[in-house]
Design a protein around this motif. Structure first.
Motif, mmCIF file in Angstrom:
data_model
loop_
_atom_site.group_PDB
_atom_site.id
_atom_site.type_symbol
_atom_site.label_atom_id
_atom_site.label_comp_id
_atom_site.label_asym_id
_atom_site.label_seq_id
_atom_site.Cartn_x
_atom_site.Cartn_y
_atom_site.Cartn_z
ATOM 1 N N VAL A 1 40.907 29.487 48.587
ATOM 2 C CA VAL A 1 39.739 30.099 47.961
ATOM 3 C C VAL A 1 39.703 31.598 48.254
ATOM 4 N N GLN A 2 39.965 31.965 49.499
ATOM 5 C CA GLN A 2 39.948 33.382 49.861
ATOM 6 C C GLN A 2 41.032 34.163 49.121
ATOM 7 N N SER A 3 42.201 33.557 48.950
ATOM 8 C CA SER A 3 43.272 34.241 48.227
ATOM 9 C C SER A 3 42.909 34.427 46.763
ATOM 10 N N LEU A 4 42.297 33.407 46.157
ATOM 11 C CA LEU A 4 41.883 33.535 44.762
ATOM 12 C C LEU A 4 40.735 34.535 44.620
ATOM 13 N N GLU A 5 39.849 34.572 45.600
ATOM 14 C CA GLU A 5 38.789 35.587 45.574
ATOM 15 C C GLU A 5 39.390 36.988 45.601
ATOM 16 N N ARG A 6 40.382 37.175 46.448
ATOM 17 C CA ARG A 6 41.026 38.487 46.530
ATOM 18 C C ARG A 6 41.754 38.807 45.225
ATOM 19 N N PHE A 7 42.362 37.794 44.635
ATOM 20 C CA PHE A 7 43.042 37.963 43.353
ATOM 21 C C PHE A 7 42.057 38.459 42.296
ATOM 22 N N LEU A 8 40.884 37.832 42.236
ATOM 23 C CA LEU A 8 39.875 38.238 41.257
ATOM 24 C C LEU A 8 39.259 39.587 41.617
ATOM 25 N N ASP A 9 39.049 39.825 42.904
ATOM 26 C CA ASP A 9 38.482 41.111 43.328
ATOM 27 C C ASP A 9 39.387 42.276 42.948
ATOM 28 N N ASN A 10 40.678 42.011 42.839
ATOM 29 C CA ASN A 10 41.628 43.054 42.454
ATOM 30 C C ASN A 10 41.737 43.218 40.943
ATOM 31 N N GLY A 11 40.824 42.550 40.205
ATOM 32 C CA GLY A 11 40.773 42.732 38.758
ATOM 33 C C GLY A 11 41.662 41.800 37.968
#
Length: 452
Positions: free
Chosen positions: A305-315
Motif C-alpha cells: 500500500v505504501q509503495s502504491l501511495e508513493r507511486f500515485l504521489d509521484n503523479g
C-alpha cells in the motif's frame, strides 16, 4: 710538666689527626635485577588439545628491586613487540578447521627499563569450526524478477553466533574472485540494476578468526528487463483472466512489462517498492482473481500500500480490477482502512446475493464511459462500494440491488483526467457487448494519457 712528657702528648695528637684524614673506601655499585614475568596459564607443549581462536590472555610481573611499569607482548613473531601497561588482552588467533599452532609471549619492564630476559610464553593450538549459512525460509525472490532482488539469510557458528563478523556475497556477473562484505549486523542485501539473464547469488559467513563457511547459500534465478512505461500485474490464477486482459493490451499496441504473481508478491518490501517505483513505469494495470488476491498478505500488506501511495504521489496512474479486495486484506480494521484510503473507497461490502445474471448490466453514471456493460458470465461474488468525497462513481449495479452500490470509480472527482480507476467486479465478466476494450482504451489513453 717535663719537656719529654709534653713532646709525647703532642706526638699522640699529631698521629690522631693524621689518622682522621684517611679517605673512606669507594661504595660498591649494586646491579639492577631484571623483573620476572608470569602467565596465568601454564606453558603448553602438547598440541593435541585445541582451543578456539578467541582467547583472553592474562599475565603479571614481579621486580625484586623496584617496580614493574609495563609489558611487551608478542604473538608468534618476537621481532615485533607491542608495549602495554595492561595485564590482560583478548586475542583472535588465526584458526582453521585443523589445528594451527600459535605462541603468545609477555615480558615485564621495570622502572629502570630492564626487561625480563626470559619472557613467559605459552603454546596455543587453535581450531575453529566453520560457520554455517542458509537463506531464511520462504524469503527467496521468485524464479523470475525484474533487475532488483533482495536476499535474507541466517548464519550460525558452533563457537558462538556472536563470533560471526560478517558476510561475503557476490553475483556471477562480478569479476572473478571479487566479494562484497556486509557486517554481521545486517543479514540481507538488496541488489539493484542486475544484468538481465540467468543470475546466481552466493553468500558466505565469516567469523572473527577468519574462517569462512564451508558451504555457501546459493540461489539461481532469471532476471528480465523492465520494458515500456506500462506495468501489468497478473494477480490471478485463472488462465481466462490472463488471456482476456493481455489480449486487449496487445491489441492496443503499447509496450508493457508483465509481473506475474504466481505465489505471492515478493517477500521483501524493497523488491516491491523497487518494481513499482524504480523501473520507470508510469501506469500500472493490476487485475486479480475472483476468490483470492495477493494484493495484500502478511509480509507485504502495508509495504505494498505504501509503495502504491508513493507511486500515485509521484503523479503516476493505477487501474485496479479486483473483486477480492476486501477478502484478502489483513486481520485488523486498520489494514482494511489503509487499503480503502488508497482506493478512495468510503464503504465496501462483499456481495453474495443477489447474483449478477447474464441478462443484466451495470450502468454508467459518467458520460465519458460506455452507457452499460453487460454481464457475460454469472457473477456470484463481488464487492459493491461507495466512493469517498474525493472520488466519483463510474458504474453502478442495477436497481434490484439496494442502494445501487458502485462497482467502478475514478479519482479525483470532476477532473479532466483520472489518476486512479478501481473496479470491484471482473471486467472480463462484463463483456457480453464487447465494450471492455473500449473501456481499457479510454482509461489508458484518455484518463491516464499513456503514450502508444
Amino acid at each position: 710538666m717535663t719537656r719529654a712528657k709534653t713532646i709525647a702528648i703532642l706526638a699522640v695528637l699529631v698521629i690522631s689527626i693524621l689518622a682522621g684524614c684517611v679517605r673512606a673506601p669507594e661504595p660498591v655499585p649494586v646491579e639492577n635485577l631484571p623483573p620476572e614475568t608470569y602467565l596465568f596459564i601454564n606453558p603448553v607443549n602438547d598440541t593435541t588439545d585445541t582451543v578456539g581462536g578467541k582467547q583472553v590472555m592474562r599475565w603479571w610481573g614481579n621486580d625484586p628491586d623496584g617496580e614493574v611499569v609495563g609489558y611487551y607482548i608478542a604473538v608468534d613473531d618476537t621481532s615485533e613487540w607491542i608495549w602495554t601497561t595492561s595485564t590482560e588482552t583478548t586475542i583472535i588467533f588465526r584458526s582453521e578447521s585443523t589445528a594451527v599452532i600459535h605462541r603468545f609471549f609477555a615480558k615485564a619492564v621495570d622502572n629502570e627499563g630492564a626487561q625480563d630476559p626470559t619472557p613467559a610464553f605459552v603454546v596455543i593450538p587453535t581450531v575453529s569450526t566453520p560457520p554455517t549459512i542458509e537463506f531464511v525460509y520462504g524469503t527467496q525472490p521468485p524464479d523470475t524478477t525484474f533487475p532488483i532482488a533482495t536476499f535474507y539469510w541466517e548464519a550460525h557458528d558452533d563457537d558462538g553466533d556472536e563470533t560471526i563478523t560478517g558476510y561475503l556475497w557476490r553475483l556471477d556477473t562480478d569479476p572473478e574472485g571479487e566479494w562484497h562484505f556486509i557486517p554481521a549486523e545486517t543479514s540481507f542485501v538488496t541488489i539493484r540494476n542486475i544484468e538481465p539473464g540467468e543470475r546466481t547469488f552466493v553468500v558466505k559467513a565469516i567469523d572473527e578468526t577468519g574462517v569462512i563457511s564451508t558451504d555457501s547459500a546459493c540461489y539461481t534465478w532469471y532476471v528480465k528487463p523492465a520494458q515500456g512505461h506500462l506495468l501489468v500485474v497478473d494477480d490471478s490464477d485463472e488462465p481466462a483472466d490472463d488471456r482476456f486482459y493481455l489480449d486487449i493490451i496487445e491489441q492496443m499496441g503499447v509496450e508493457y512489462s508483465i509481473w506475474k504473481l504466481d505465489v505471492r508478491v515478493p517477500y521483501s518490501p524493497y523488491d516491491i517498492d523497487g518494481v513499482i517505483n524504480e523501473m520507470g513505469f508510469d501506469v500500472i494495470v493490476w487485475f486479480t482473481g475472483t476468490e483470492f488476491s495477493r494484493f495484500w498478505n502478511e509480509h507485504s500488506g502495508y509495504s505494498l500500500v505504501q509503495s502504491l501511495e508513493r507511486f500515485l504521489d509521484n503523479g503516476h496512474k493505477l487501474l485496479l480490477i479486483s473483486e477480492a479486495t476486501a477478502m484478502t486484506v489483513g486481520d485488523t480494521i486498520e489494514e482494511l482502512d489503509a487499503l480503502l484510503r488508497l482506493l478512495h473507497v468510503d464503504t465496501l461490502t462483499l456481495r453474495e446475493a443477489p447474483f449478477l445474471l447474464p441478462t443484466q448490466s451495470v450502468y454508467s453514471v459518467n458520460p465519458n464511459y460506455p452507457d452499460s456493460l453487460s454481464v457475460s458470465e454469472l457473477l456470484r461474488r463481488f464487492e459493491g462500494f461507495e466512493p469517498d468525497s474525493l472520488a466519483e462513481a463510474i458504474y453502478r449495479l442495477p436497481d434490484n440491488f439496494e442502494g445501487q452500490p458502485a462497482v467502478g470509480l475514478r479519482y479525483p472527482a470532476n477532473s479532466e483526467n483520472a489518476q486512479l480507476v478501481f473496479f470491484s467486479v471482473a471486467l472480463r465478466k462484463l463483456n457480453r457487448n464487447n465494450q471492455i476494450a473500449t473501456v481499457f482504451n479510454y482509461i489508458l489513453f484518455n484518463e491516464f494519457g499513456l503514450g502508444r
